[in-house]
Every structure is written in structure tokens, then in C-alpha cells.
Design a protein around this motif. Structure first.
Motif, PDB file in Angstrom:
ATOM      1  N   THR A 126      37.987  41.693  33.089  1.00  0.00           N
ATOM      2  CA  THR A 126      37.753  41.646  34.508  1.00  0.00           C
ATOM      3  C   THR A 126      38.957  41.294  35.298  1.00  0.00           C
ATOM      4  N   ARG A 127      39.844  40.995  34.795  1.00  0.00           N
ATOM      5  CA  ARG A 127      41.315  40.711  35.514  1.00  0.00           C
ATOM      6  C   ARG A 127      42.369  41.669  35.129  1.00  0.00           C
ATOM      7  N   LEU A 128      43.243  42.095  36.284  1.00  0.00           N
ATOM      8  CA  LEU A 128      44.361  42.922  35.875  1.00  0.00           C
ATOM      9  C   LEU A 128      45.409  42.300  36.596  1.00  0.00           C
ATOM     10  N   ASN A 129      46.578  41.835  36.098  1.00  0.00           N
ATOM     11  CA  ASN A 129      47.642  41.219  36.672  1.00  0.00           C
ATOM     12  C   ASN A 129      48.735  42.336  36.365  1.00  0.00           C
ATOM     13  N   PHE A 130      49.687  42.273  37.483  1.00  0.00           N
ATOM     14  CA  PHE A 130      50.987  43.227  37.353  1.00  0.00           C
ATOM     15  C   PHE A 130      52.319  42.265  37.673  1.00  0.00           C
TER      16      PHE A 130
END
Length: 148
Positions: A87-91
Motif C-alpha cells: 500500500t506504500r512505496l518509499n524511495f
């Protein structure tokens, strides 16, 4: 699956400020350019994500400037997936001056996945397993390489 080699860029003159260095607002744009290029590299461009009804809004972004980037410098931006939950994607990002090898800027961006139809949070594993598998595989690739 291969590791993304990075997004190469040469700053434009209009991106500079009165002091002849790149204005701070441009780094956030460069992060986005690198993210978009990473998706192209993974053969799942933003257009395809939007076609399947997924939006990927930015929830937060940060940038820390360590060295100046000037007009004429050649840089490479390395976006890496620092966290993926479905549900989340962090870079995380590193902007490196290619001539000196110095890290000029580091940054982060946090994203979620929403339905373009309902504007509600979605879980990729359930609603878009192909995209989930892509992000999971690439995230795991980063984790596996870090362990070596």
C-alpha cells in the motif's frame, strides 16, 4: 531482474539561481524524473500504471543538500526503493556529481497507491498482483544486494 543504473542528467541554465547554482526547488523535480525513468526501465511506465486505474500520489518529500550542483555539471540520480508494503512505496535518492563522485544531494519521497476511480487506498497484492510482484521483486533485489 537487473538493477537500475541511474538517471543521468545535465542541469539546464534556467534551473540556476542568481548565485549560479541549481535552485533548490529543482531537486524535487529531478527525483520525480528519476522515479519515472526507473519505471520505464522496469518496463512498467507511469502510463501503464494509470491505464490500470492506479494513482501514486506523493505523501512526503525531503531533500538534504550536501554540495552545490552548478550549470554544466553532469549528475547521476540513483533512486532506490527503501520500503514497499503493498500500500506504500518509499524511495531514497542520491544525486552524485559524475566528475567528482561526490554525493551532492540525498532525499526521500513517500507514496501510496490509490484507485483513480474511487480515490481510495488500494492494496496492490489484491487488486494488481502483477504490479505488486514487480515492486516486491525490485525491492527484494535491493535487499539481497545489500546483504552481499
Amino acid at each position: 531482474m537487473k538493477r537500475y543504473p541511474g538517471y543521468q542528467r545535465k542541469p539546464f541554465y534556467y534551473e540556476t539561481d542568481k548565485m549560479g547554482i541549481i535552485h533548490h526547488s529543482n531537486y524535487i523535480r529531478w527525483f520525480e524524473e528519476a522515479r519515472v525513468d526507473l519505471l520505464e526501465f522496469l518496463d512498467y511506465p507511469f502510463e501503464k500504471i494509470e491505464e490500470i486505474g492506479v494513482m501514486v500520489p506523493v505523501l512526503a518529500v525531503s531533500s538534504t543538500y550536501k554540495e552545490m550542483v552548478r550549470f554544466g555539471d553532469e549528475i547521476i540520480i540513483h533512486p532506490t526503493i527503501s520500503k514497499y508494503t503493498g500500500t506504500r512505496l518509499n524511495f531514497e535518492y542520491q544525486i552524485i556529481n559524475q566528475a567528482t563522485g561526490a554525493v551532492a544531494t540525498i532525499g526521500t519521497s513517500d507514496h501510496c497507491f490509490m484507485s483513480s476511480e474511487t480515490s481510495r487506498l488500494i492494496h496492490l497484492k489484491r487488486q494488481h498482483p502483477e504490479l505488486h510482484e514487480l515492486f516486491m521483486s525490485y525491492y527484494t533485489l535491493k535487499t539481497d544486494e545489500d546483504a552481499e
